[in-house]
Design a protein around this motif. Structure first.
Motif, PDB file in Angstrom:
ATOM      1  N   GLY A 240       4.715  40.384 -39.164  1.00  0.00           N
ATOM      2  CA  GLY A 240       4.772  39.534 -40.768  1.00  0.00           C
ATOM      3  C   GLY A 240       6.247  39.834 -41.586  1.00  0.00           C
ATOM      4  N   LEU A 241       7.087  40.561 -41.155  1.00  0.00           N
ATOM      5  CA  LEU A 241       8.249  40.817 -42.173  1.00  0.00           C
ATOM      6  C   LEU A 241       8.203  38.901 -41.838  1.00  0.00           C
ATOM      7  CD1 LEU A 241      10.030  42.702 -43.614  1.00  0.00           C
ATOM      8  CD2 LEU A 241      11.171  43.443 -41.376  1.00  0.00           C
ATOM      9  N   LYS A 242       9.254  38.402 -43.134  1.00  0.00           N
ATOM     10  CA  LYS A 242       9.590  37.007 -44.004  1.00  0.00           C
ATOM     11  C   LYS A 242      10.423  36.952 -44.225  1.00  0.00           C
ATOM     12  CE  LYS A 242       7.711  32.846 -45.112  1.00  0.00           C
ATOM     13  NZ  LYS A 242       6.828  32.094 -45.908  1.00  0.00           N
ATOM     14  N   LEU A 243      12.127  36.384 -43.529  1.00  0.00           N
ATOM     15  CA  LEU A 243      13.352  35.956 -43.363  1.00  0.00           C
ATOM     16  C   LEU A 243      13.319  35.209 -44.436  1.00  0.00           C
ATOM     17  CD1 LEU A 243      16.416  37.013 -43.003  1.00  0.00           C
ATOM     18  CD2 LEU A 243      16.013  35.039 -41.212  1.00  0.00           C
ATOM     19  N   TRP A 244      14.562  35.466 -46.030  1.00  0.00           N
ATOM     20  CA  TRP A 244      14.863  34.537 -46.804  1.00  0.00           C
ATOM     21  C   TRP A 244      16.174  34.212 -46.916  1.00  0.00           C
ATOM     22  CZ3 TRP A 244      11.317  31.165 -48.931  1.00  0.00           C
ATOM     23  CH2 TRP A 244       9.839  31.782 -48.810  1.00  0.00           C
ATOM     24  N   THR A 245      16.939  33.240 -47.094  1.00  0.00           N
ATOM     25  CA  THR A 245      18.452  33.067 -47.054  1.00  0.00           C
ATOM     26  C   THR A 245      18.578  32.287 -47.776  1.00  0.00           C
ATOM     27  OG1 THR A 245      18.189  31.163 -45.431  1.00  0.00           O
ATOM     28  CG2 THR A 245      18.445  33.343 -44.486  1.00  0.00           C
ATOM     29  N   SER A 246      19.949  32.562 -48.982  1.00  0.00           N
ATOM     30  CA  SER A 246      19.809  31.941 -49.886  1.00  0.00           C
ATOM     31  C   SER A 246      20.661  30.593 -49.907  1.00  0.00           C
ATOM     32  CB  SER A 246      21.033  32.016 -51.161  1.00  0.00           C
ATOM     33  OG  SER A 246      22.057  33.075 -50.243  1.00  0.00           O
ATOM     34  N   ILE A 247      20.233  30.135 -50.712  1.00  0.00           N
ATOM     35  CA  ILE A 247      20.839  28.303 -50.884  1.00  0.00           C
ATOM     36  C   ILE A 247      21.076  27.945 -52.190  1.00  0.00           C
ATOM     37  CG2 ILE A 247      19.361  27.086 -48.965  1.00  0.00           C
ATOM     38  CD1 ILE A 247      17.398  26.357 -50.794  1.00  0.00           C
ATOM     39  N   PRO A 248      22.147  27.706 -52.349  1.00  0.00           N
ATOM     40  CA  PRO A 248      23.748  27.682 -51.079  1.00  0.00           C
ATOM     41  C   PRO A 248      24.282  28.686 -50.573  1.00  0.00           C
ATOM     42  CG  PRO A 248      24.709  27.639 -53.571  1.00  0.00           C
ATOM     43  CD  PRO A 248      23.507  27.369 -53.595  1.00  0.00           C
ATOM     44  N   GLY A 249      24.405  29.163 -49.323  1.00  0.00           N
ATOM     45  CA  GLY A 249      24.832  30.720 -49.428  1.00  0.00           C
ATOM     46  C   GLY A 249      26.118  31.160 -50.380  1.00  0.00           C
ATOM     47  N   TYR A 250      25.702  32.294 -50.255  1.00  0.00           N
ATOM     48  CA  TYR A 250      26.554  33.549 -50.683  1.00  0.00           C
ATOM     49  C   TYR A 250      27.442  34.080 -50.268  1.00  0.00           C
ATOM     50  CZ  TYR A 250      25.120  32.230 -55.593  1.00  0.00           C
ATOM     51  OH  TYR A 250      24.910  31.312 -56.480  1.00  0.00           O
ATOM     52  N   SER A 251      27.316  34.290 -48.745  1.00  0.00           N
ATOM     53  CA  SER A 251      28.187  35.094 -48.175  1.00  0.00           C
ATOM     54  C   SER A 251      28.512  33.604 -46.483  1.00  0.00           C
ATOM     55  CB  SER A 251      27.279  36.095 -47.844  1.00  0.00           C
ATOM     56  OG  SER A 251      26.256  35.621 -46.610  1.00  0.00           O
ATOM     57  N   THR A 252      29.339  33.458 -45.719  1.00  0.00           N
ATOM     58  CA  THR A 252      29.351  33.397 -44.290  1.00  0.00           C
ATOM     59  C   THR A 252      30.172  34.387 -43.431  1.00  0.00           C
ATOM     60  OG1 THR A 252      29.701  30.706 -43.689  1.00  0.00           O
ATOM     61  CG2 THR A 252      31.806  32.044 -45.467  1.00  0.00           C
ATOM     62  N   HIS A 253      29.641  33.495 -42.429  1.00  0.00           N
ATOM     63  CA  HIS A 253      30.191  34.139 -41.187  1.00  0.00           C
ATOM     64  C   HIS A 253      31.032  33.165 -41.104  1.00  0.00           C
ATOM     65  CE1 HIS A 253      30.034  34.802 -36.447  1.00  0.00           C
ATOM     66  NE2 HIS A 253      30.751  36.093 -36.886  1.00  0.00           N
TER      67      HIS A 253
ATOM     68  N   VAL B 289      16.257  39.720 -46.339  1.00  0.00           N
ATOM     69  CA  VAL B 289      17.283  38.419 -46.618  1.00  0.00           C
ATOM     70  C   VAL B 289      18.469  38.204 -46.289  1.00  0.00           C
ATOM     71  CG1 VAL B 289      15.962  38.981 -48.378  1.00  0.00           C
ATOM     72  CG2 VAL B 289      18.325  39.480 -48.456  1.00  0.00           C
ATOM     73  N   SER B 290      18.999  37.269 -46.105  1.00  0.00           N
ATOM     74  CA  SER B 290      20.793  37.346 -45.844  1.00  0.00           C
ATOM     75  C   SER B 290      20.991  36.082 -46.497  1.00  0.00           C
ATOM     76  CB  SER B 290      20.948  36.194 -43.725  1.00  0.00           C
ATOM     77  OG  SER B 290      22.276  35.974 -43.878  1.00  0.00           O
ATOM     78  N   LEU B 291      22.475  36.449 -47.158  1.00  0.00           N
ATOM     79  CA  LEU B 291      22.959  35.335 -47.526  1.00  0.00           C
ATOM     80  C   LEU B 291      23.682  34.191 -47.083  1.00  0.00           C
ATOM     81  CD1 LEU B 291      24.612  37.925 -50.394  1.00  0.00           C
ATOM     82  CD2 LEU B 291      22.161  36.862 -50.583  1.00  0.00           C
ATOM     83  N   TYR B 292      23.960  34.184 -45.858  1.00  0.00           N
ATOM     84  CA  TYR B 292      24.226  33.259 -44.677  1.00  0.00           C
ATOM     85  C   TYR B 292      23.262  32.464 -44.660  1.00  0.00           C
ATOM     86  CZ  TYR B 292      26.479  31.935 -40.415  1.00  0.00           C
ATOM     87  OH  TYR B 292      26.670  30.886 -39.440  1.00  0.00           O
TER      88      TYR B 292
END
Length: 237
Positions: free
Chosen positions: A209-222, A123-126
C-alpha cells in the motif's frame, strides 16, 4: 524537516563498469547538491554517511562524516535506514541520496509535495527513462521486458506533475513513519547481495500500500547516459 542522507564511499566495484557522461565526477554531483540547496536553509539537515576510509576523499575535512562499515551499496543502505530512524521524527522526510545524482534547481520543496500527494506516498525525483517503453522503441534503445505493458497514473501538485511508478533506485524520499512501518521490506531487498533488489522492493511496497510517485520532468537524474531523466538538458544543469 527534510533529512538528506548523502551516502559516499571511496570506490565502488558495482559502479566501476558503468558508462558516465563526459566530465562526470562525484565531486561535481556534490557541488551541484550544495548549489541547489542555497536558499532553503532551515528546511533541511544534510548528513554525510561514508562507507569505509575517507582518507584522500574530497569530503575529508570538508564536513562531519557518519562512519559506516558496510562494504557494499546494499549494506550501506540498510545501515542508513537505521541511522535515519534515529534522527528523524515521524512526519520528517528522509531523502536517501547516492553520490552519483545531479539535481535541477528547485527540487527540495518537491519532496514535500510528493510525499503529501496522499498518506501512503513515497517519491523519487528521478524520471526513469527505461520506463518510457514506446519512446525507447522509437529511439532504437533496448528496454526491459517488465515495462512493455507498464501503465502509470498521472497527478499534479502545486509545482509539477507526477506519475506513479513501480520502483526506483536507492535514492528516494519517504516519511519516517512510513519507513518505520515498512522497514522490514526496505531492509529485506537490500540483504540479498551487493546491490539492492530495488525492483522487487518496489513491487512489494506497492502490494503493502505504499505508492511511489516520480516527478515529470525529472528534478534529479542518475548519471548514466542511457538512463538519464529525459527532456532536461543535464549538461547545462
Amino acid at each position: 524537516m527534510i533529512h538528506i542522507l548523502n551516502r559516499h564511499c571511496k570506490f565502488s566495484t558495482i559502479s566501476q563498469h558503468k558508462q558516465r557522461p563526459v566530465g562526470f565526477s562525484r565531486e561535481k554531483c556534490h557541488w551541484n547538491l550544495l548549489n541547489t540547496l542555497k536558499g532553503y536553509e532551515g528546511q533541511y539537515e544534510l548528513h554525510y554517511l561514508f562507507d569505509g576510509d575517507p582518507t584522500d576523499h574530497f569530503l575529508e575535512g570538508l564536513a562531519p562524516l557518519v562512519q559506516l562499515s558496510a562494504g557494499s551499496g546494499a549494506a550501506s543502505f540498510v545501515k542508513s535506514i537505521d541511522y535515519a530512524l534515529e534522527v528523524a521524527e515521524d512526519e520528517d522526510i528522509i531523502y536517501f541520496l547516492e553520490d552519483d545524482y545531479m539535481h535541477a534547481p528547485g527540487w527540495l520543496p518537491l519532496l514535500q509535495e510528493g510525499c503529501d500527494i496522499s498518506d501512503n506516498s513515497y517519491v523519487s525525483l528521478y524520471d526513469h527513462q527505461d520506463k518510457y517503453y514506446r519512446a525507447r522503441l522509437k529511439s532504437g534503445k533496448s528496454t526491459d521486458p517488465q515495462y512493455q505493458k507498464y501503465r502509470s497514473e498521472v497527478t499534479v501538485t502545486k509545482s509539477c506533475h507526477w506519475r506513479s511508478a513501480v520502483s526506483t533506485t536507492d535514492t528516494l524520499a519517504v516519511k519516517a513513519k512510513h519507513l518505520r512501518e515498512h522497514k522490514y521490506t526496505f531492509v529485506l531487498f537490500s540483504t540479498m547481495g551487493h546491490i539492492s533488489e530495488d525492483h522487487k522492493r518496489g513491487l512489494k511496497l506497492g502490494e503493502e500500500g505504499l505508492k511511489l510517485w516520480t516527478s515529470i520532468p525529472g528534478y534529479s537524474t542518475h548519471m548514466e547516459p542511457t538512463y538519464m531523466s529525459p527532456v532536461r538538458d543535464w549538461e547545462q544543469v
